[in-house]
Design a protein around this motif. Structure first.
Motif, PDB file in Angstrom:
ATOM      1  N   PHE A   1     -11.475  -2.042  -9.858  1.00  0.00           N
ATOM      2  CA  PHE A   1     -12.714  -2.804  -9.990  1.00  0.00           C
ATOM      3  C   PHE A   1     -12.596  -3.748 -11.179  1.00  0.00           C
ATOM      4  O   PHE A   1     -11.892  -3.455 -12.148  1.00  0.00           O
ATOM      5  N   CYS A   2     -13.322  -4.855 -11.109  1.00  0.00           N
ATOM      6  CA  CYS A   2     -13.292  -5.802 -12.221  1.00  0.00           C
ATOM      7  C   CYS A   2     -14.491  -6.739 -12.131  1.00  0.00           C
ATOM      8  O   CYS A   2     -14.890  -7.149 -11.037  1.00  0.00           O
ATOM      9  N   PHE A   3     -15.037  -7.062 -13.301  1.00  0.00           N
ATOM     10  CA  PHE A   3     -16.038  -8.110 -13.434  1.00  0.00           C
ATOM     11  C   PHE A   3     -15.371  -9.224 -14.239  1.00  0.00           C
ATOM     12  O   PHE A   3     -15.428  -9.241 -15.467  1.00  0.00           O
ATOM     13  N   SER A   4     -14.737 -10.144 -13.540  1.00  0.00           N
ATOM     14  CA  SER A   4     -13.837 -11.110 -14.185  1.00  0.00           C
ATOM     15  C   SER A   4     -14.477 -12.470 -14.427  1.00  0.00           C
ATOM     16  O   SER A   4     -13.787 -13.422 -14.826  1.00  0.00           O
ATOM     17  N   GLU A   5     -15.783 -12.583 -14.242  1.00  0.00           N
ATOM     18  CA  GLU A   5     -16.439 -13.891 -14.273  1.00  0.00           C
ATOM     19  C   GLU A   5     -16.243 -14.653 -15.580  1.00  0.00           C
ATOM     20  O   GLU A   5     -16.124 -15.882 -15.576  1.00  0.00           O
ATOM     21  N   VAL A   6     -16.212 -13.953 -16.736  1.00  0.00           N
ATOM     22  CA  VAL A   6     -16.094 -14.667 -18.014  1.00  0.00           C
ATOM     23  C   VAL A   6     -14.774 -15.414 -18.130  1.00  0.00           C
ATOM     24  O   VAL A   6     -14.669 -16.374 -18.904  1.00  0.00           O
ATOM     25  N   LYS A   7     -13.763 -14.995 -17.383  1.00  0.00           N
ATOM     26  CA  LYS A   7     -12.496 -15.730 -17.393  1.00  0.00           C
ATOM     27  C   LYS A   7     -12.670 -17.137 -16.837  1.00  0.00           C
ATOM     28  O   LYS A   7     -11.857 -18.024 -17.107  1.00  0.00           O
ATOM     29  N   LEU A   8     -13.727 -17.331 -16.041  1.00  0.00           N
ATOM     30  CA  LEU A   8     -14.016 -18.631 -15.445  1.00  0.00           C
ATOM     31  C   LEU A   8     -15.112 -19.380 -16.199  1.00  0.00           C
ATOM     32  O   LEU A   8     -15.568 -20.429 -15.739  1.00  0.00           O
ATOM     33  N   GLY A   9     -15.553 -18.825 -17.317  1.00  0.00           N
ATOM     34  CA  GLY A   9     -16.659 -19.438 -18.031  1.00  0.00           C
ATOM     35  C   GLY A   9     -18.001 -19.149 -17.393  1.00  0.00           C
ATOM     36  O   GLY A   9     -18.987 -19.848 -17.637  1.00  0.00           O
ATOM     37  N   LEU A  10     -18.062 -18.100 -16.585  1.00  0.00           N
ATOM     38  CA  LEU A  10     -19.288 -17.691 -15.905  1.00  0.00           C
ATOM     39  C   LEU A  10     -19.654 -16.275 -16.326  1.00  0.00           C
ATOM     40  O   LEU A  10     -18.975 -15.669 -17.149  1.00  0.00           O
ATOM     41  N   ILE A  11     -20.720 -15.730 -15.760  1.00  0.00           N
ATOM     42  CA  ILE A  11     -21.105 -14.345 -16.018  1.00  0.00           C
ATOM     43  C   ILE A  11     -21.559 -13.707 -14.706  1.00  0.00           C
ATOM     44  O   ILE A  11     -21.990 -14.412 -13.782  1.00  0.00           O
ATOM     45  N   PRO A  12     -21.485 -12.378 -14.589  1.00  0.00           N
ATOM     46  CA  PRO A  12     -21.934 -11.695 -13.362  1.00  0.00           C
ATOM     47  C   PRO A  12     -23.450 -11.531 -13.350  1.00  0.00           C
ATOM     48  O   PRO A  12     -23.979 -10.425 -13.336  1.00  0.00           O
ATOM     49  N   ALA A  13     -24.155 -12.648 -13.320  1.00  0.00           N
ATOM     50  CA  ALA A  13     -25.602 -12.634 -13.558  1.00  0.00           C
ATOM     51  C   ALA A  13     -26.385 -11.939 -12.456  1.00  0.00           C
ATOM     52  O   ALA A  13     -27.164 -11.015 -12.727  1.00  0.00           O
TER      53      ALA A  13
ATOM     54  N   ALA B   1     -21.925   3.388   0.553  1.00  0.00           N
ATOM     55  CA  ALA B   1     -20.775   2.493   0.489  1.00  0.00           C
ATOM     56  C   ALA B   1     -19.499   3.315   0.630  1.00  0.00           C
ATOM     57  O   ALA B   1     -19.331   4.323  -0.065  1.00  0.00           O
ATOM     58  N   ILE B   2     -18.622   2.880   1.529  1.00  0.00           N
ATOM     59  CA  ILE B   2     -17.316   3.509   1.712  1.00  0.00           C
ATOM     60  C   ILE B   2     -16.279   2.489   1.231  1.00  0.00           C
ATOM     61  O   ILE B   2     -16.079   1.453   1.866  1.00  0.00           O
ATOM     62  N   VAL B   3     -15.646   2.786   0.113  1.00  0.00           N
ATOM     63  CA  VAL B   3     -14.826   1.796  -0.592  1.00  0.00           C
ATOM     64  C   VAL B   3     -13.355   2.172  -0.454  1.00  0.00           C
ATOM     65  O   VAL B   3     -12.880   3.111  -1.104  1.00  0.00           O
ATOM     66  N   GLN B   4     -12.629   1.456   0.386  1.00  0.00           N
ATOM     67  CA  GLN B   4     -11.236   1.796   0.663  1.00  0.00           C
ATOM     68  C   GLN B   4     -10.246   1.067  -0.242  1.00  0.00           C
ATOM     69  O   GLN B   4      -9.066   1.417  -0.278  1.00  0.00           O
ATOM     70  N   GLY B   5     -10.733   0.033  -0.957  1.00  0.00           N
ATOM     71  CA  GLY B   5      -9.808  -0.756  -1.775  1.00  0.00           C
ATOM     72  C   GLY B   5     -10.535  -1.477  -2.890  1.00  0.00           C
ATOM     73  O   GLY B   5     -11.690  -1.185  -3.205  1.00  0.00           O
ATOM     74  N   ASN B   6      -9.883  -2.472  -3.445  1.00  0.00           N
ATOM     75  CA  ASN B   6     -10.374  -3.135  -4.645  1.00  0.00           C
ATOM     76  C   ASN B   6     -11.691  -3.865  -4.408  1.00  0.00           C
ATOM     77  O   ASN B   6     -11.944  -4.404  -3.330  1.00  0.00           O
ATOM     78  N   ALA B   7     -12.509  -3.891  -5.451  1.00  0.00           N
ATOM     79  CA  ALA B   7     -13.794  -4.589  -5.411  1.00  0.00           C
ATOM     80  C   ALA B   7     -13.964  -5.344  -6.720  1.00  0.00           C
ATOM     81  O   ALA B   7     -13.948  -4.752  -7.797  1.00  0.00           O
ATOM     82  N   TYR B   8     -14.116  -6.656  -6.612  1.00  0.00           N
ATOM     83  CA  TYR B   8     -14.242  -7.514  -7.787  1.00  0.00           C
ATOM     84  C   TYR B   8     -15.566  -8.259  -7.765  1.00  0.00           C
ATOM     85  O   TYR B   8     -16.060  -8.648  -6.703  1.00  0.00           O
ATOM     86  N   GLY B   9     -16.132  -8.490  -8.940  1.00  0.00           N
ATOM     87  CA  GLY B   9     -17.334  -9.306  -9.056  1.00  0.00           C
ATOM     88  C   GLY B   9     -18.436  -8.835  -8.138  1.00  0.00           C
ATOM     89  O   GLY B   9     -18.896  -7.690  -8.193  1.00  0.00           O
ATOM     90  N   GLY B  10     -18.865  -9.743  -7.242  1.00  0.00           N
ATOM     91  CA  GLY B  10     -19.946  -9.415  -6.322  1.00  0.00           C
ATOM     92  C   GLY B  10     -19.627  -8.273  -5.389  1.00  0.00           C
ATOM     93  O   GLY B  10     -20.535  -7.587  -4.913  1.00  0.00           O
ATOM     94  N   GLY B  11     -18.340  -8.045  -5.102  1.00  0.00           N
ATOM     95  CA  GLY B  11     -17.963  -6.889  -4.288  1.00  0.00           C
ATOM     96  C   GLY B  11     -18.339  -5.591  -4.966  1.00  0.00           C
ATOM     97  O   GLY B  11     -18.869  -4.658  -4.335  1.00  0.00           O
ATOM     98  N   ALA B  12     -18.086  -5.513  -6.281  1.00  0.00           N
ATOM     99  CA  ALA B  12     -18.517  -4.339  -7.047  1.00  0.00           C
ATOM    100  C   ALA B  12     -20.037  -4.290  -7.148  1.00  0.00           C
ATOM    101  O   ALA B  12     -20.633  -3.206  -7.200  1.00  0.00           O
ATOM    102  N   GLY B  13     -20.668  -5.469  -7.145  1.00  0.00           N
ATOM    103  CA  GLY B  13     -22.125  -5.510  -7.158  1.00  0.00           C
ATOM    104  C   GLY B  13     -22.726  -4.875  -5.921  1.00  0.00           C
ATOM    105  O   GLY B  13     -23.737  -4.172  -6.003  1.00  0.00           O
ATOM    106  N   LEU B  14     -22.117  -5.105  -4.758  1.00  0.00           N
ATOM    107  CA  LEU B  14     -22.599  -4.471  -3.528  1.00  0.00           C
ATOM    108  C   LEU B  14     -22.561  -2.954  -3.647  1.00  0.00           C
ATOM    109  O   LEU B  14     -23.480  -2.257  -3.199  1.00  0.00           O
ATOM    110  N   ILE B  15     -21.492  -2.436  -4.236  1.00  0.00           N
ATOM    111  CA  ILE B  15     -21.363  -0.980  -4.404  1.00  0.00           C
ATOM    112  C   ILE B  15     -22.466  -0.461  -5.314  1.00  0.00           C
ATOM    113  O   ILE B  15     -23.086   0.578  -5.046  1.00  0.00           O
TER     114      ILE B  15
END
Length: 265
Positions: free
Chosen positions: A134-146, A106-120
């Motif tokens: 990077f951020c796993f922000s799912e709980v802010k939506l009432g979800l989880i990064p399952a 993975a070549i990561v040039q910028g921000n990766a959130y949720g599933g984007g960080a999952g790919l990495i």
């Protein structure tokens, strides 16, 4: 180079295949089309005997913002069965990337959130620009990064994963390096040079030996990331999406307001 709606696929004479996320107008966020095209490309590249290395990268400023807003709106209207199938498609993408038989970079040039960080986390090696966040922000939506959780936990450990899953705090590239989400952090202008060095290094190694390393590591991982786990994580997020809290969180995000559980003074 093969150009699809959401991705670019290229292979050079040295056997280096590059899969590029190509939705820069929405920060390379996923939708069902991108997920399907990436999964199909991974299938084809995995069985292509001329491919020795897979590089995952993206166009534009950000690596990936995770879920696409329009896709999220559609998911809110799905029933439990349709939500499960939708989540399972993303789960299978992560599974096939994680189990790709050749080395993945993975070549990561910028921000990766949720599933984007999952790919990495699914890639075997990751090189990151120092400006990335990077951020796993799912709980802010009432979800989880399952569906990404098995790969993130394997990359950074359960204790780090729990803290960032619970807090939804943003962290920088230096922290990602310290935790193990990425392996090298360089200035943005040095990213391509460092990636080229890693690709050159991998090409000097026996291709069958590299695949044997991946087979061995998959065998030794505990707990095993298998199809049962993919189904369990997809079912978990599918049920949360249709729950009252998940619906409220998604609605609040789309309406650009605080969800009901956030109390202001």
């Amino acid at each position: 180079m093969t150009v699809q709606d959401t991705i670019l696929v290229e292979k050079n004479q040295h056997g280096v295949a590059t899969l590029t996320l190509n939705r820069p107008q929405v920060h390379n966020a996923f939708n069902e089309t991108m997920i399907a095209q990436m999964t199909e490309s991974l299938h084809q590249l995995a069985i292509d005997h001329s491919v020795r290395i897979l590089v995952l990268k993206s166009t534009g400023k950000h690596f990936s913002a995770g879920a696409d807003l329009a896709w999220m709106r559609k998911m809110m209207q799905y029933d439990a069965t349709a939500n499960f199938q939708d989540a399972l498609a993303l789960g299978k993408l992560m599974y096939h990337l994680h189990h790709f038989p050749k080395p993945t970079l993975a070549i990561v040039q910028g921000n990766a959130y949720g599933g984007g960080a999952g790919l990495i986390a699914c890639c075997h090696i990751a090189i990151t620009a120092s400006i990335a966040e990077f951020c796993f922000s799912e709980v802010k939506l009432g979800l989880i990064p399952a569906v990404i959780s098995p790969y993130v936990i394997q990359a950074i450990g359960q204790r780090h994963a729990r803290a960032y899953f619970l807090s939804a705090n943003t962290f920088n590239a230096a922290t990602a390096l310290q935790m193990g989400l990425c392996h090298e952090v360089v200035a943005i202008e040095e990213l391509e040079t460092k990636a080229h060095e890693m690709i050159t290094r991998l090409l000097q190694n026996g291709p069958h030996a590299l695949q044997a390393v991946n087979q061995l590591m998959n065998h030794l991982q505990t707990p095993s990331i298998d199809e049962d786990l993919v189904h369990m994580t997809a079912k978990t997020i599918a049920m949360l999406r249709i729950s009252p809290e998940g619906q409220e969180g998604l609605n609040a995000f789309l309406e650009k307001r605080e969800p009901s559980w956030v109390k202001t003074r």
